[in-house]
Design a protein around this motif. Structure first.
Motif, PDB file in Angstrom:
ATOM      1  N   ARG A 169     -14.904 -10.255  -9.893  1.00 22.17           N
ATOM      2  CA  ARG A 169     -14.566 -11.630 -10.309  1.00 22.17           C
ATOM      3  C   ARG A 169     -14.813 -12.656  -9.194  1.00 22.17           C
ATOM      4  O   ARG A 169     -14.886 -13.844  -9.440  1.00 22.17           O
ATOM      5  CB  ARG A 169     -13.116 -11.712 -10.791  1.00 22.17           C
ATOM      6  CG  ARG A 169     -12.088 -11.547  -9.701  1.00 22.17           C
ATOM      7  CD  ARG A 169     -10.682 -11.381 -10.268  1.00 22.17           C
ATOM      8  NE  ARG A 169     -10.527 -10.094 -10.939  1.00 22.17           N
ATOM      9  CZ  ARG A 169      -9.553  -9.813 -11.793  1.00 22.17           C
ATOM     10  NH1 ARG A 169      -8.646 -10.704 -12.086  1.00 22.17           N
ATOM     11  NH2 ARG A 169      -9.481  -8.616 -12.344  1.00 22.17           N
TER      12      ARG A 169
ATOM     13  N   GLY B  28      -1.875 -14.696  -9.269  1.00 26.52           N
ATOM     14  CA  GLY B  28      -3.046 -15.372  -8.716  1.00 26.52           C
ATOM     15  C   GLY B  28      -3.076 -15.462  -7.197  1.00 26.52           C
ATOM     16  O   GLY B  28      -3.997 -16.057  -6.627  1.00 26.52           O
TER      17      GLY B  28
ATOM     18  N   PHE C  70       0.818  -1.220   0.000  1.00 25.99           N
ATOM     19  CA  PHE C  70       0.000   0.000   0.000  1.00 25.99           C
ATOM     20  C   PHE C  70       0.853   1.272   0.000  1.00 25.99           C
ATOM     21  O   PHE C  70       0.346   2.364   0.278  1.00 25.99           O
ATOM     22  CB  PHE C  70      -0.967   0.001   1.191  1.00 25.99           C
ATOM     23  CG  PHE C  70      -2.172  -0.859   0.973  1.00 25.99           C
ATOM     24  CD1 PHE C  70      -3.351  -0.336   0.457  1.00 25.99           C
ATOM     25  CD2 PHE C  70      -2.131  -2.218   1.270  1.00 25.99           C
ATOM     26  CE1 PHE C  70      -4.460  -1.136   0.249  1.00 25.99           C
ATOM     27  CE2 PHE C  70      -3.241  -3.033   1.059  1.00 25.99           C
ATOM     28  CZ  PHE C  70      -4.405  -2.490   0.542  1.00 25.99           C
TER      29      PHE C  70
HETATM   30  C1  LIG Z   1      -4.753  -5.742  -5.836  1.00 23.33           C
HETATM   31  C2  LIG Z   1      -3.848  -6.929  -5.454  1.00 23.33           C
HETATM   32  C3  LIG Z   1      -4.224  -7.446  -4.090  1.00 23.33           C
HETATM   33  C4  LIG Z   1      -4.043  -8.029  -6.501  1.00 23.33           C
HETATM   34  O1  LIG Z   1      -3.293  -9.156  -6.118  1.00 23.33           O
HETATM   35  P1  LIG Z   1      -2.602 -10.104  -7.230  1.00 23.33           P
HETATM   36  O2  LIG Z   1      -2.096 -11.309  -6.560  1.00 23.33           O
HETATM   37  O3  LIG Z   1      -1.647  -9.283  -8.010  1.00 23.33           O
HETATM   38  O4  LIG Z   1      -3.881 -10.408  -8.135  1.00 23.33           O
HETATM   39  P2  LIG Z   1      -4.187 -11.729  -8.967  1.00 23.33           P
HETATM   40  O5  LIG Z   1      -2.914 -12.257  -9.550  1.00 23.33           O
HETATM   41  O6  LIG Z   1      -5.027 -12.618  -8.178  1.00 23.33           O
HETATM   42  O7  LIG Z   1      -5.095 -11.107 -10.096  1.00 23.33           O
HETATM   43  C5  LIG Z   1      -4.502 -10.378 -11.119  1.00 23.33           C
HETATM   44  C6  LIG Z   1      -5.545  -9.456 -11.695  1.00 23.33           C
HETATM   45  O8  LIG Z   1      -5.746  -8.366 -10.790  1.00 23.33           O
HETATM   46  C7  LIG Z   1      -5.729  -7.159 -11.494  1.00 23.33           C
HETATM   47  N1  LIG Z   1      -5.282  -6.065 -10.625  1.00 23.33           N
HETATM   48  C8  LIG Z   1      -4.126  -5.978  -9.976  1.00 23.33           C
HETATM   49  N2  LIG Z   1      -4.061  -4.800  -9.315  1.00 23.33           N
HETATM   50  C9  LIG Z   1      -5.223  -4.171  -9.564  1.00 23.33           C
HETATM   51  C10 LIG Z   1      -5.742  -2.911  -9.179  1.00 23.33           C
HETATM   52  N3  LIG Z   1      -5.039  -2.062  -8.439  1.00 23.33           N
HETATM   53  N4  LIG Z   1      -6.982  -2.580  -9.626  1.00 23.33           N
HETATM   54  C11 LIG Z   1      -7.678  -3.420 -10.405  1.00 23.33           C
HETATM   55  N5  LIG Z   1      -7.227  -4.633 -10.806  1.00 23.33           N
HETATM   56  C12 LIG Z   1      -6.005  -4.982 -10.393  1.00 23.33           C
HETATM   57  C13 LIG Z   1      -4.759  -7.425 -12.611  1.00 23.33           C
HETATM   58  O9  LIG Z   1      -4.940  -6.519 -13.651  1.00 23.33           O
HETATM   59  C14 LIG Z   1      -5.130  -8.853 -13.024  1.00 23.33           C
HETATM   60  O10 LIG Z   1      -6.272  -8.784 -13.842  1.00 23.33           O
HETATM   61  P3  LIG Z   1      -6.590  -9.913 -14.955  1.00 23.33           P
HETATM   62  O11 LIG Z   1      -6.744 -11.215 -14.204  1.00 23.33           O
HETATM   63  O12 LIG Z   1      -7.854  -9.448 -15.547  1.00 23.33           O
HETATM   64  O13 LIG Z   1      -5.409  -9.898 -15.856  1.00 23.33           O
HETATM   65  C15 LIG Z   1      -2.357  -6.523  -5.465  1.00 23.33           C
HETATM   66  O14 LIG Z   1      -2.051  -5.943  -6.716  1.00 23.33           O
HETATM   67  C16 LIG Z   1      -1.964  -5.531  -4.374  1.00 23.33           C
HETATM   68  O15 LIG Z   1      -1.570  -5.919  -3.277  1.00 23.33           O
HETATM   69  N6  LIG Z   1      -2.055  -4.230  -4.689  1.00 23.33           N
HETATM   70  C17 LIG Z   1      -1.683  -3.191  -3.759  1.00 23.33           C
HETATM   71  C18 LIG Z   1      -2.617  -3.108  -2.587  1.00 23.33           C
HETATM   72  C19 LIG Z   1      -4.069  -3.046  -2.992  1.00 23.33           C
HETATM   73  O16 LIG Z   1      -4.450  -2.216  -3.833  1.00 23.33           O
HETATM   74  N7  LIG Z   1      -4.886  -3.940  -2.405  1.00 23.33           N
HETATM   75  C20 LIG Z   1      -6.278  -4.057  -2.697  1.00 23.33           C
HETATM   76  C21 LIG Z   1      -7.020  -3.004  -1.980  1.00 23.33           C
HETATM   77  S1  LIG Z   1      -8.680  -2.986  -2.421  1.00 23.33           S
END
Ligand SMILES: CC(C)(COP(=O)(O)OP(=O)(O)OC[C@H]1O[C@@H](n2cnc3c(N)ncnc32)[C@H](O)[C@@H]1OP(=O)(O)O)[C@@H](O)C(=O)NCCC(=O)NCCS
Length: 156
Positions: free
Chosen positions: A112, A80, A21
């Motif tokens: 999703r 994932g 974050f």
């Molecule tokens: C958002 C987060 C938890 C996703 O975790 P991850 O393990 O990378 O996600 P997954 O591999 O399960 O999924 C990947 C998908 O998430 C999407 N994604 C990643 N970050 C995203 C974001 N900030 N907004 C929207 N979608 C996002 C990717 O585009 C990908 O989409 P696709 O499957 O359509 O290609 C991670 O990017 C993260 O920790 N981000 C910073 C903190 C945060 O924003 N947390 C969520 C708060 S609501």
């Protein structure tokens, strides 16, 4: 490997939240101050690279779960891990007989997993968060579970 968080994991979870974050004070306060009922970590090579927790909010006679925060280390994103953590947290909430889980998050990420606009289900946030305010109905969903959600002070 996904597993339940242990008390010893706390410092690593705070550090992960900080990097995922980018130093957000709110996310850090939430992991430091709230006592989650469900907290899961994803471990890779002995390091904690993913975390999710579910905490109870106040909503009249109900205490619905809110998913917050969900963190994946930048080095491990898009593999994932966030999806696996979210699905398992929802599975555990479902197994526990919870009617729903709330989230305040990216409107393009959470649908999703079945999340939909929470206001349409009569679940009101403390203020207008627009499309970021979502909820997922679980097997025990009951439309009578509705009202205005009060966030703990950690949410700012
Ligand atoms: C958002 C987060 C938890 C996703 O975790 P991850 O393990 O990378 O996600 P997954 O591999 O399960 O999924 C990947 C998908 O998430 C999407 N994604 C990643 N970050 C995203 C974001 N900030 N907004 C929207 N979608 C996002 C990717 O585009 C990908 O989409 P696709 O499957 O359509 O290609 C991670 O990017 C993260 O920790 N981000 C910073 C903190 C945060 O924003 N947390 C969520 C708060 S609501």
């Amino acid at each position: 490997m996904l597993r339940s968080a242990q008390p010893d994991d706390h410092a690593a979870i705070v550090a992960l939240t900080d990097v995922a974050f980018e130093g957000s004070e709110e996310a850090l306060r939430v992991v430091r101050e709230l006592e989650p009922e469900i907290s899961l970590v994803y471990e890779d090579g002995g390091a904690i690279v993913g975390h999710v927790m579910l905490t109870r909010m106040e909503m009249g006679d109900h205490r619905p779960f809110q998913l917050s925060p969900l963190s994946v280390a930048p080095s491990h994103q898009n593999r994932g891990i966030g999806s696996e953590l979210t699905r398992e947290a929802l599975r555990l909430a479902d197994e526990a007989g919870e009617p729903l889980v709330l989230v305040l998050g990216h409107p393009t990420y959470y649908p999703r997993f079945g999340f939909e606009p929470a206001t349409a289900l009569g679940l009101e946030a403390p203020r207008d968060f627009g499309a970021a305010w979502m909820a997922v109905k679980l097997a025990a969903y009951d439309p009578a579970v509705r009202g205005r959600v009060v966030f703990p002070p950690a949410f700012g």
